[in-house]
Scaffold this active site. Structure first.
Site: not given
Length: 361
Positions: A242-243
């Site tokens: 996600h990051e």
């Protein structure tokens, strides 16, 4: 008419021997220190000699060569197939040639040698190609990576956090995704759990990851709230996916979610250690039916602009077992995640910004 001796002379005609009574032609052949004698009719030809050798010694005509002392080399095809054997009688002819079985054996051996040579060359080419790919991959791995890995100091067992961060850095799936998307992150570090936990009347939310300045620093929540344990590895890795997507897209719009889910699938597919299997089309890790020893895992949805874990109200869990509480929490988190994603996409389509993100996300 009388003759002086009173005898009358009588003349007898001379009789020539017939063809069947002619002396046979004997031909002596020397082959590999053995001598062989062949008898032929007087009118036999050199072609018949070669055919007889083929029949008797199993040496094909095409393999035969006969050395005639002070004479020509005889081999098929013949300049004069009707050449008489009479001129070769009394001479020891040297035969050079191999039997059919020997020829087949030599041919088979030559074929094996050829195949082995071809296989060896192919293996050598494959090894060189693999080596080149490996060198290229090694160079890319050293370029598209986390330049620094640093745990938080002051917490228990920083060496365990360092090992977990290094495992993420060396994860085959993460490395493949970073090579493909050419991601470079200056630092991968550990998040302080308590500093990113909020408790309200609705429950507790936990930020699971932060991406500062599109890849300058990525922080991940590795530990449980009490600092005495570590969260599930795959959930931490999903947070990292996600990051990493925030290296390209800031807002949680459709482009962000498409890239995020793409990275998740790529990481799962390239992770040979877990057979490259994904758990669903969007690679969401669920906790339905997990074992009791996995109950410390924090997983959930994305809220606001960070990757966070949503809480569950205690008044809905009265009388439920621990496993039932975990299952209900998982369903609630998945529901919130899907709702947040849907709202973000709807807002993006209308031109709204779903959230205002500070430089630290």
């Amino acid at each position: 008419m009388s003759s002086e001796d009173g005898n009358v002379g009588e003349m007898r005609p001379s009789v020539e021997p017939s063809d069947s009574e002619a002396d046979p032609v004997t031909i002596t052949i020397s082959h590999r220190q053995h001598s062989y004698s062949f008898e032929f009719p007087d009118d036999a030809t050199v072609a018949e000699l070669f055919e007889e050798i083929d029949a008797s010694l199993n040496i094909p005509v095409s393999n035969q060569k006969i050395l005639v002392p002070k004479g020509p080399l005889l081999k098929a095809p013949f300049k004069d197939p009707d050449m008489s054997l009479r001129g070769l009688q009394g001479k020891t002819l040297k035969l050079v040639g191999s039997e059919a079985v020997e020829v087949q054996s030599v041919n088979a051996m030559a074929d094996r040698v050829s195949r082995r040579n071809a296989a060896r060359m192919a293996q050598s080419a494959k090894t060189k190609a693999t080596s080149r790919r490996s060198q290229t991959r090694t160079a890319e791995d050293s370029t598209y990576t986390f330049l620094q890995v640093r745990p938080l100091q002051g917490l228990p067992h920083p060496e365990r956090s360092q090992q977990l961060l290094m495992r993420l850095k060396e994860d085959p799936g993460i490395r493949a995704a970073m090579r493909k998307h050419k991601f470079v992150v200056a630092m991968l570090t550990e998040m302080e759990p308590l500093a990113h936990t909020q408790t309200t009347h609705e429950g507790t939310s936990r930020i699971l990851g932060l991406n500062r300045n599109q890849g300058e620093v990525i922080e991940l929540r590795l530990r449980t709230d009490a600092h005495d344990g570590y969260r599930d590895y795959k959930t931490i890795r999903k947070t990292l996916c996600h990051e990493l997507a925030h290296n390209v897209h800031g807002p949680h719009d459709r482009q962000f979610w498409d890239l995020c889910h793409q990275i998740e699938r790529e990481v799962d597919a390239a992770d040979w250690k877990t057979s490259g299997r994904t758990l669903s089309e969007t690679s969401r890790y669920t906790v339905l039916g997990r074992d009791e020893d996995e109950a410390h895992e924090d997983d959930g949805g994305w809220i606001g602009g960070e990757f966070v874990l949503g809480g569950v109200r205690d008044n809905n869990t009265a009388g439920m077992s621990r496993r039932e509480v975990l299952a209900q929490a998982a369903l609630e988190r998945q529901r919130k995640e899907a709702g947040a994603e849907r709202k973000a996409c709807d807002a993006a389509e209308k031109g709204w910004r779903p959230c205002q993100r500070s430089p630290d996300r």
